[in-house]
Every structure is written in C-alpha cells, then in structure tokens.
Design a protein around this motif. Sequence first.
Motif, PDB file in Angstrom:
ATOM      1  N   LEU A 257      40.393  10.409  42.793  1.00  0.00           N
ATOM      2  CA  LEU A 257      39.089  10.194  42.187  1.00  0.00           C
ATOM      3  C   LEU A 257      39.040   8.824  41.518  1.00  0.00           C
ATOM      4  CD1 LEU A 257      38.545  13.693  40.584  1.00  0.00           C
ATOM      5  CD2 LEU A 257      37.699  12.861  42.775  1.00  0.00           C
ATOM      6  N   ASP A 258      37.925   8.138  41.698  1.00  0.00           N
ATOM      7  CA  ASP A 258      37.693   6.819  41.112  1.00  0.00           C
ATOM      8  C   ASP A 258      36.415   6.927  40.287  1.00  0.00           C
ATOM      9  OD1 ASP A 258      37.459   4.134  40.515  1.00  0.00           O
ATOM     10  OD2 ASP A 258      36.734   3.580  42.499  1.00  0.00           O
ATOM     11  N   ILE A 259      36.527   7.462  39.074  1.00  0.00           N
ATOM     12  CA  ILE A 259      35.357   7.749  38.238  1.00  0.00           C
ATOM     13  C   ILE A 259      35.292   6.748  37.100  1.00  0.00           C
ATOM     14  CG2 ILE A 259      34.207   9.436  36.770  1.00  0.00           C
ATOM     15  CD1 ILE A 259      35.645  11.603  38.414  1.00  0.00           C
ATOM     16  N   ARG A 260      34.200   5.966  37.076  1.00  0.00           N
ATOM     17  CA  ARG A 260      33.972   5.033  35.975  1.00  0.00           C
ATOM     18  C   ARG A 260      33.044   5.663  34.944  1.00  0.00           C
ATOM     19  NH1 ARG A 260      30.353   0.112  35.055  1.00  0.00           N
ATOM     20  NH2 ARG A 260      29.101   1.244  36.525  1.00  0.00           N
ATOM     21  N   LYS A 261      31.982   6.361  35.434  1.00  0.00           N
ATOM     22  CA  LYS A 261      31.012   6.969  34.519  1.00  0.00           C
ATOM     23  C   LYS A 261      30.431   8.220  35.168  1.00  0.00           C
ATOM     24  CE  LYS A 261      26.740   6.075  32.034  1.00  0.00           C
ATOM     25  NZ  LYS A 261      25.668   5.131  31.786  1.00  0.00           N
ATOM     26  N   VAL A 262      30.417   9.333  34.438  1.00  0.00           N
ATOM     27  CA  VAL A 262      29.826  10.579  34.924  1.00  0.00           C
ATOM     28  C   VAL A 262      28.325  10.532  34.666  1.00  0.00           C
ATOM     29  CG1 VAL A 262      29.725  13.073  34.608  1.00  0.00           C
ATOM     30  CG2 VAL A 262      31.936  11.905  34.566  1.00  0.00           C
ATOM     31  N   LEU A 263      27.534  10.787  35.724  1.00  0.00           N
ATOM     32  CA  LEU A 263      26.078  10.782  35.598  1.00  0.00           C
ATOM     33  C   LEU A 263      25.533  12.181  35.359  1.00  0.00           C
ATOM     34  CD1 LEU A 263      25.225   8.284  38.474  1.00  0.00           C
ATOM     35  CD2 LEU A 263      25.472   7.811  36.035  1.00  0.00           C
ATOM     36  N   SER A 264      26.097  13.185  36.066  1.00  0.00           N
ATOM     37  CA  SER A 264      25.627  14.551  35.857  1.00  0.00           C
ATOM     38  C   SER A 264      26.657  15.556  36.341  1.00  0.00           C
ATOM     39  CB  SER A 264      24.291  14.797  36.575  1.00  0.00           C
ATOM     40  OG  SER A 264      24.482  14.786  37.980  1.00  0.00           O
ATOM     41  N   LEU A 265      26.623  16.732  35.717  1.00  0.00           N
ATOM     42  CA  LEU A 265      27.427  17.876  36.109  1.00  0.00           C
ATOM     43  C   LEU A 265      26.477  19.046  36.279  1.00  0.00           C
ATOM     44  CD1 LEU A 265      30.268  17.517  33.458  1.00  0.00           C
ATOM     45  CD2 LEU A 265      30.562  17.257  35.911  1.00  0.00           C
ATOM     46  N   THR A 266      26.487  19.689  37.437  1.00  0.00           N
ATOM     47  CA  THR A 266      25.628  20.846  37.661  1.00  0.00           C
ATOM     48  C   THR A 266      26.455  21.970  38.257  1.00  0.00           C
ATOM     49  OG1 THR A 266      24.990  20.078  39.868  1.00  0.00           O
ATOM     50  CG2 THR A 266      23.551  19.450  38.042  1.00  0.00           C
ATOM     51  N   GLU A 267      25.970  23.189  38.106  1.00  0.00           N
ATOM     52  CA  GLU A 267      26.629  24.347  38.707  1.00  0.00           C
ATOM     53  C   GLU A 267      25.587  25.380  39.072  1.00  0.00           C
ATOM     54  OE1 GLU A 267      28.019  27.494  35.398  1.00  0.00           O
ATOM     55  OE2 GLU A 267      29.149  25.639  35.380  1.00  0.00           O
ATOM     56  N   ASP A 268      25.946  26.260  40.025  1.00  0.00           N
ATOM     57  CA  ASP A 268      25.052  27.345  40.416  1.00  0.00           C
ATOM     58  C   ASP A 268      24.852  28.278  39.222  1.00  0.00           C
ATOM     59  OD1 ASP A 268      25.016  26.291  42.945  1.00  0.00           O
ATOM     60  OD2 ASP A 268      26.373  27.786  43.806  1.00  0.00           O
ATOM     61  N   ALA A 269      23.643  28.778  39.069  1.00  0.00           N
ATOM     62  CA  ALA A 269      23.342  29.703  37.974  1.00  0.00           C
ATOM     63  C   ALA A 269      23.853  31.094  38.340  1.00  0.00           C
ATOM     64  CB  ALA A 269      21.845  29.742  37.717  1.00  0.00           C
ATOM     65  N   THR A 270      24.514  31.726  37.389  1.00  0.00           N
ATOM     66  CA  THR A 270      24.987  33.092  37.582  1.00  0.00           C
ATOM     67  C   THR A 270      24.944  33.815  36.240  1.00  0.00           C
ATOM     68  OG1 THR A 270      26.808  34.471  38.359  1.00  0.00           O
ATOM     69  CG2 THR A 270      27.401  32.411  37.308  1.00  0.00           C
ATOM     70  N   PRO A 271      24.522  35.086  36.240  1.00  0.00           N
ATOM     71  CA  PRO A 271      24.443  35.811  34.969  1.00  0.00           C
ATOM     72  C   PRO A 271      25.798  36.323  34.479  1.00  0.00           C
ATOM     73  CG  PRO A 271      23.704  37.198  36.761  1.00  0.00           C
ATOM     74  CD  PRO A 271      23.989  35.845  37.347  1.00  0.00           C
ATOM     75  N   SER A 272      26.811  36.311  35.328  1.00  0.00           N
ATOM     76  CA  SER A 272      28.106  36.861  34.936  1.00  0.00           C
ATOM     77  C   SER A 272      29.196  35.807  35.050  1.00  0.00           C
ATOM     78  CB  SER A 272      28.449  38.058  35.826  1.00  0.00           C
ATOM     79  OG  SER A 272      28.531  37.640  37.175  1.00  0.00           O
ATOM     80  N   CYS A 273      30.353  36.150  34.519  1.00  0.00           N
ATOM     81  CA  CYS A 273      31.499  35.259  34.586  1.00  0.00           C
ATOM     82  C   CYS A 273      32.109  35.336  35.984  1.00  0.00           C
ATOM     83  CB  CYS A 273      32.526  35.683  33.536  1.00  0.00           C
ATOM     84  SG  CYS A 273      34.009  34.680  33.537  1.00  0.00           S
ATOM     85  N   GLY A 274      32.446  34.182  36.539  1.00  0.00           N
ATOM     86  CA  GLY A 274      33.060  34.137  37.865  1.00  0.00           C
ATOM     87  C   GLY A 274      33.146  32.718  38.370  1.00  0.00           C
ATOM     88  N   VAL A 275      33.640  32.559  39.587  1.00  0.00           N
ATOM     89  CA  VAL A 275      33.763  31.243  40.196  1.00  0.00           C
ATOM     90  C   VAL A 275      32.421  30.853  40.822  1.00  0.00           C
ATOM     91  CG1 VAL A 275      34.979  29.895  41.941  1.00  0.00           C
ATOM     92  CG2 VAL A 275      36.213  31.611  40.633  1.00  0.00           C
ATOM     93  N   VAL A 276      31.976  29.619  40.565  1.00  0.00           N
ATOM     94  CA  VAL A 276      30.696  29.123  41.073  1.00  0.00           C
ATOM     95  C   VAL A 276      30.893  27.767  41.751  1.00  0.00           C
ATOM     96  CG1 VAL A 276      29.301  30.306  39.327  1.00  0.00           C
ATOM     97  CG2 VAL A 276      30.123  28.002  38.888  1.00  0.00           C
ATOM     98  N   ASN A 277      29.917  27.372  42.551  1.00  0.00           N
ATOM     99  CA  ASN A 277      29.899  26.031  43.132  1.00  0.00           C
ATOM    100  C   ASN A 277      29.365  25.067  42.080  1.00  0.00           C
ATOM    101  OD1 ASN A 277      30.737  26.823  45.752  1.00  0.00           O
ATOM    102  ND2 ASN A 277      28.677  27.560  46.151  1.00  0.00           N
ATOM    103  N   ALA A 278      29.981  23.901  41.991  1.00  0.00           N
ATOM    104  CA  ALA A 278      29.562  22.890  41.025  1.00  0.00           C
ATOM    105  C   ALA A 278      29.496  21.534  41.724  1.00  0.00           C
ATOM    106  CB  ALA A 278      30.530  22.830  39.855  1.00  0.00           C
TER     107      ALA A 278
END
Length: 87
Positions: A39-60
């Motif tokens: 990874l070559d990260i200078r600045k993070v612009l946004s972080l998003t993830e799939d909405a889920t009502p429960s705890c679990g693994v999601v796509n981000a």
Amino acid sequence: MNTKAIYAACLFAALNICTLSARAEADVAPRTYTYGTQLDIRKVLSLTEDATPSCGVVNAQLTYLDSQSRTQVLDYRKFADNCNSQN
C-alpha cells in the motif's frame, strides 16, 4: 454586486469543485486487498462499509491518495463498526 449574488456565486463554485472530484473518483477501478498487498497511502479520503444491523464481516472500501497524488480505491473485508459496541 450585492452579497446574495456573491454568496450564490461562491456556493455554485464550491458545488462544481465537489462534482469534479466525485467524477474523478468514479473513474478509478478498485483493487481488492490480499495479504501482502503493498500500500502507498499518503492521505485517506474516505472509508465506507456495507450497512448491517448485526455484528459480522462486511465489505469495505478505502479511497485514498498515493504518493503521486493519484486517487486509488481498495476493496477489503472487515468486522462491522457496530461490533465495537457489542460484547
């Protein structure tokens, strides 16, 4: 020129800048993270993830600028943010 016209012109200019940056991000093809991805990260612009009502693994998705100031998008899997509030 009155202040309402100046405010309207500033608002219009700001909206155009936001629209152009959104179009630039839409043209970037996302990469999928795998273990060992460099990874070559200078600045993070946004972080998003799939909405889920429960705890679990999601796509981000991570949108960031690299060291060359190019926008990059990275897809990955993670535990949902609402897992942090559950015991």
